[in-house]
Design a protein around this motif. Sequence first.
Motif, PDB file in Angstrom:
ATOM      1  N   ASN A   1      31.710  37.870  39.658  1.00 46.37           N
ATOM      2  CA  ASN A   1      32.846  37.293  40.296  1.00 46.37           C
ATOM      3  C   ASN A   1      32.645  35.696  40.453  1.00 46.37           C
ATOM      4  O   ASN A   1      31.450  35.544  40.669  1.00 46.37           O
ATOM      5  CB  ASN A   1      33.206  37.934  41.560  1.00 46.37           C
ATOM      6  CG  ASN A   1      34.397  37.147  42.136  1.00 46.37           C
ATOM      7  OD1 ASN A   1      34.434  36.360  42.895  1.00 46.37           O
ATOM      8  ND2 ASN A   1      35.568  37.648  41.819  1.00 46.37           N
ATOM      9  N   ASP A   2      33.677  35.177  39.826  1.00 45.78           N
ATOM     10  CA  ASP A   2      33.456  33.825  39.783  1.00 45.78           C
ATOM     11  C   ASP A   2      33.160  33.187  41.164  1.00 45.78           C
ATOM     12  O   ASP A   2      32.318  32.061  41.464  1.00 45.78           O
ATOM     13  CB  ASP A   2      34.691  32.969  39.157  1.00 45.78           C
ATOM     14  CG  ASP A   2      36.028  33.301  39.906  1.00 45.78           C
ATOM     15  OD1 ASP A   2      36.236  34.589  40.220  1.00 45.78           O
ATOM     16  OD2 ASP A   2      36.608  32.304  40.249  1.00 45.78           O
ATOM     17  N   ALA A   3      33.722  33.501  42.167  1.00 42.50           N
ATOM     18  CA  ALA A   3      33.607  32.983  43.706  1.00 42.50           C
ATOM     19  C   ALA A   3      32.036  33.312  43.834  1.00 42.50           C
ATOM     20  O   ALA A   3      31.540  32.581  44.650  1.00 42.50           O
ATOM     21  CB  ALA A   3      34.471  33.507  44.571  1.00 42.50           C
ATOM     22  N   ASN A   4      31.538  34.557  43.765  1.00 43.28           N
ATOM     23  CA  ASN A   4      30.331  34.858  43.860  1.00 43.28           C
ATOM     24  C   ASN A   4      29.260  33.985  43.205  1.00 43.28           C
ATOM     25  O   ASN A   4      28.017  33.650  43.774  1.00 43.28           O
ATOM     26  CB  ASN A   4      29.976  36.283  43.669  1.00 43.28           C
ATOM     27  CG  ASN A   4      30.603  37.301  44.707  1.00 43.28           C
ATOM     28  OD1 ASN A   4      30.755  36.613  46.001  1.00 43.28           O
ATOM     29  ND2 ASN A   4      30.904  38.362  44.307  1.00 43.28           N
ATOM     30  N   ALA A   5      29.539  33.432  41.905  1.00 39.76           N
ATOM     31  CA  ALA A   5      28.805  32.672  41.241  1.00 39.76           C
ATOM     32  C   ALA A   5      28.655  31.341  41.905  1.00 39.76           C
ATOM     33  O   ALA A   5      27.862  30.751  42.011  1.00 39.76           O
ATOM     34  CB  ALA A   5      29.184  32.646  39.837  1.00 39.76           C
TER      35      ALA A   5
ATOM     36  N   ARG B   1      43.653  28.775  40.354  1.00 42.83           N
ATOM     37  CA  ARG B   1      44.900  29.861  39.763  1.00 42.83           C
ATOM     38  C   ARG B   1      44.964  30.885  41.045  1.00 42.83           C
ATOM     39  O   ARG B   1      46.114  31.328  41.357  1.00 42.83           O
ATOM     40  CB  ARG B   1      44.616  30.273  38.440  1.00 42.83           C
ATOM     41  CG  ARG B   1      45.600  31.163  38.108  1.00 42.83           C
ATOM     42  CD  ARG B   1      45.444  31.558  36.636  1.00 42.83           C
ATOM     43  NE  ARG B   1      46.372  32.479  36.105  1.00 42.83           N
ATOM     44  CZ  ARG B   1      46.636  32.580  34.719  1.00 42.83           C
ATOM     45  NH1 ARG B   1      45.804  32.353  33.807  1.00 42.83           N
ATOM     46  NH2 ARG B   1      47.616  33.475  34.381  1.00 42.83           N
ATOM     47  N   GLY B   2      43.817  31.324  41.596  1.00 45.41           N
ATOM     48  CA  GLY B   2      43.838  32.417  42.444  1.00 45.41           C
ATOM     49  C   GLY B   2      43.009  31.892  43.754  1.00 45.41           C
ATOM     50  O   GLY B   2      42.748  30.577  43.900  1.00 45.41           O
ATOM     51  N   VAL B   3      42.841  32.700  44.712  1.00 47.19           N
ATOM     52  CA  VAL B   3      42.013  32.483  45.801  1.00 47.19           C
ATOM     53  C   VAL B   3      40.770  33.576  45.851  1.00 47.19           C
ATOM     54  O   VAL B   3      41.429  34.857  45.889  1.00 47.19           O
ATOM     55  CB  VAL B   3      42.730  32.197  47.125  1.00 47.19           C
ATOM     56  CG1 VAL B   3      41.915  31.946  48.341  1.00 47.19           C
ATOM     57  CG2 VAL B   3      43.768  31.016  47.030  1.00 47.19           C
ATOM     58  N   GLY B   4      39.673  33.291  46.150  1.00 45.92           N
ATOM     59  CA  GLY B   4      38.681  34.337  46.174  1.00 45.92           C
ATOM     60  C   GLY B   4      37.367  33.579  47.103  1.00 45.92           C
ATOM     61  O   GLY B   4      37.478  32.442  47.147  1.00 45.92           O
ATOM     62  N   ALA B   5      36.570  34.278  47.585  1.00 42.80           N
ATOM     63  CA  ALA B   5      35.589  33.802  48.354  1.00 42.80           C
ATOM     64  C   ALA B   5      34.047  34.616  47.936  1.00 42.80           C
ATOM     65  O   ALA B   5      34.224  35.833  47.486  1.00 42.80           O
ATOM     66  CB  ALA B   5      35.828  34.048  49.963  1.00 42.80           C
ATOM     67  N   GLY B   6      33.012  33.735  48.322  1.00 44.93           N
ATOM     68  CA  GLY B   6      31.796  34.330  48.103  1.00 44.93           C
ATOM     69  C   GLY B   6      31.016  34.301  49.486  1.00 44.93           C
ATOM     70  O   GLY B   6      31.358  33.170  50.283  1.00 44.93           O
TER      71      GLY B   6
ATOM     72  N   PRO C   1      37.049  36.013  37.167  1.00 42.63           N
ATOM     73  CA  PRO C   1      37.895  36.654  37.999  1.00 42.63           C
ATOM     74  C   PRO C   1      37.670  38.188  38.149  1.00 42.63           C
ATOM     75  O   PRO C   1      37.488  38.981  37.119  1.00 42.63           O
ATOM     76  CB  PRO C   1      39.383  36.412  37.625  1.00 42.63           C
ATOM     77  CG  PRO C   1      39.030  35.261  36.774  1.00 42.63           C
ATOM     78  CD  PRO C   1      37.642  35.371  36.267  1.00 42.63           C
ATOM     79  N   GLY C   2      37.918  38.669  39.189  1.00 46.80           N
ATOM     80  CA  GLY C   2      37.764  40.359  39.351  1.00 46.80           C
ATOM     81  C   GLY C   2      36.660  40.795  40.161  1.00 46.80           C
ATOM     82  O   GLY C   2      35.907  39.975  40.648  1.00 46.80           O
TER      83      GLY C   2
ATOM     84  N   PHE D   1      31.816  46.254  46.234  1.00 44.03           N
ATOM     85  CA  PHE D   1      31.505  45.194  45.290  1.00 44.03           C
ATOM     86  C   PHE D   1      32.763  44.035  45.397  1.00 44.03           C
ATOM     87  O   PHE D   1      32.907  43.267  44.707  1.00 44.03           O
ATOM     88  CB  PHE D   1      31.230  45.503  43.904  1.00 44.03           C
ATOM     89  CG  PHE D   1      30.365  46.436  43.876  1.00 44.03           C
ATOM     90  CD1 PHE D   1      29.147  46.670  44.365  1.00 44.03           C
ATOM     91  CD2 PHE D   1      30.710  47.579  43.110  1.00 44.03           C
ATOM     92  CE1 PHE D   1      28.157  47.590  44.241  1.00 44.03           C
ATOM     93  CE2 PHE D   1      30.023  49.095  43.179  1.00 44.03           C
ATOM     94  CZ  PHE D   1      28.642  48.796  43.754  1.00 44.03           C
ATOM     95  N   ALA D   2      33.581  44.135  46.624  1.00 44.95           N
ATOM     96  CA  ALA D   2      34.749  43.451  46.530  1.00 44.95           C
ATOM     97  C   ALA D   2      34.734  42.417  47.903  1.00 44.95           C
ATOM     98  O   ALA D   2      35.612  42.006  48.337  1.00 44.95           O
ATOM     99  CB  ALA D   2      36.102  44.278  46.624  1.00 44.95           C
ATOM    100  N   ALA D   3      33.524  42.305  48.348  1.00 46.46           N
ATOM    101  CA  ALA D   3      33.615  41.079  49.548  1.00 46.46           C
ATOM    102  C   ALA D   3      34.021  39.785  49.027  1.00 46.46           C
ATOM    103  O   ALA D   3      33.548  39.429  48.052  1.00 46.46           O
ATOM    104  CB  ALA D   3      32.152  41.215  50.100  1.00 46.46           C
ATOM    105  N   GLY D   4      34.925  39.338  49.956  1.00 45.86           N
ATOM    106  CA  GLY D   4      35.341  37.982  49.501  1.00 45.86           C
ATOM    107  C   GLY D   4      36.668  37.894  49.024  1.00 45.86           C
ATOM    108  O   GLY D   4      37.327  37.001  48.637  1.00 45.86           O
ATOM    109  N   GLU D   5      37.259  39.288  48.644  1.00 48.50           N
ATOM    110  CA  GLU D   5      38.567  39.370  48.010  1.00 48.50           C
ATOM    111  C   GLU D   5      39.592  39.097  49.009  1.00 48.50           C
ATOM    112  O   GLU D   5      40.313  39.946  49.492  1.00 48.50           O
ATOM    113  CB  GLU D   5      38.785  40.764  47.189  1.00 48.50           C
ATOM    114  CG  GLU D   5      37.829  40.867  46.140  1.00 48.50           C
ATOM    115  CD  GLU D   5      38.214  39.999  44.843  1.00 48.50           C
ATOM    116  OE1 GLU D   5      39.759  39.666  44.726  1.00 48.50           O
ATOM    117  OE2 GLU D   5      37.601  39.563  44.067  1.00 48.50           O
ATOM    118  N   ILE D   6      39.818  37.743  49.255  1.00 47.08           N
ATOM    119  CA  ILE D   6      40.666  37.364  50.628  1.00 47.08           C
ATOM    120  C   ILE D   6      41.985  37.149  50.135  1.00 47.08           C
ATOM    121  O   ILE D   6      42.996  36.828  50.843  1.00 47.08           O
ATOM    122  CB  ILE D   6      39.986  36.518  51.367  1.00 47.08           C
ATOM    123  CG1 ILE D   6      39.772  35.170  50.579  1.00 47.08           C
ATOM    124  CG2 ILE D   6      38.983  36.944  51.952  1.00 47.08           C
ATOM    125  CD1 ILE D   6      39.375  33.989  51.350  1.00 47.08           C
TER     126      ILE D   6
END
Length: 395
Positions: free
Chosen positions: A218-222, A244-249, A180-181, A262-267
């Motif tokens: 980032n986990d969503a980017n992976a 636990r959170g919500v993120g996007a890749g 995360p992050g 480096f924060a694309a997808g931080e929705i």
Amino acid sequence: MSVSDEPRVPPSSEYAGGNTHAFGPGRHLRSRSKVLPEHARGHNRALVLQTLYHAGAMSRADLSRETGLTRVTISDLVAEFIADGIVIEMGVRETVGPGKPPILIDIDRVGHQIIGLDLSGPNAFVGAVLSLDGDVLERREVERPESADGAAAYAALLELARLLVAASTQPLLGVGIGTPGVVRPDGVVLSSPNLGWTNFRLEAKLGADLDLPVLARNDANAAVLAEYTFGDAKADFMLIKIGRGVGAGLITGSQPLLGSRFAAGEIGHVVVGTDGGPRCACGKDGCLEAWLSVTRLREALAADPGARDEILRDAGTRMAIAIAPIVAALDLSEVVLSGPADLLDGILIDAAIETLHARTLEGVFEDALIRLTHQDDIVLRGAAVMVLSGQLGVS
């Protein structure tokens, strides 16, 4: 985690991209820049390995025809790969007629393994030893520290990584981490409040402690890389990871999109609606994460089981409100969800599709899909893609 004793980490505005683990040519992850003569050999290496990885065993002549490279170039590269233990000869192919039967070659899919680490779980850090084809061979986990203590989080991560190194049975190609992050392309975690990391050189530190190549994202980017490489995704899509959170890749034009910060997808902390809403961990009211996270949904359903349809429909609607501008701005073909099927499939996705179509241009985005991924262990498998890409140029 304290980094006062480490060299200064330059901020994003000073970072010139010094990523030694950039994508090689992928399934369609092609470099947009001109291939210079001094880069040609690396380009050709990645092209050959990429072709073998996805097409499987073939002869040198087949490989030459498939890649457009000369037979001399193919012969030189294959000899180099065999010497390095990356490619093996599989035996001759049966043929009818005169002539010497060709020898088939392929990537040595069982000769190396990869370690994948997923730090996004609510209660545990999960890791696995994976094959080069992304199959989980051995799985381990350690308890996630309860508090956002950076030193404790790293200690748990290192323990898990060492357990997996001990469980591996073949030479390791590398270690991939989904965390995360906000993570810079050189593996510096700029910010991960849940883990207590700020400007933390995760990739470099774990690589030194394990004496192995390490890549961190980032986990969503992976996860989006796993969907692209092993799943059914198209060349332009968004994967939303709901836990636990919500993120996007994001993949656009067959390229991963990271953004200038480096924060694309931080929705997760985009406020959806003007009607307030649940208080988010970040302190704001009505963030998408406060409506959509697995923790919030399960708590809401437990508190009022009779309102299940309404709760899930509202969550799907809020998600579509957040992503409709992204789908329209990037002209995405589909949105893929990763999370518990009992929460996401059905009412929630149906409401999201209805709202997405209502909030985008009629007749243009009517075929935009929202669907659930079919993949398990998506972050772990994405970590494997990171290593394959970084070490071999394969994606």
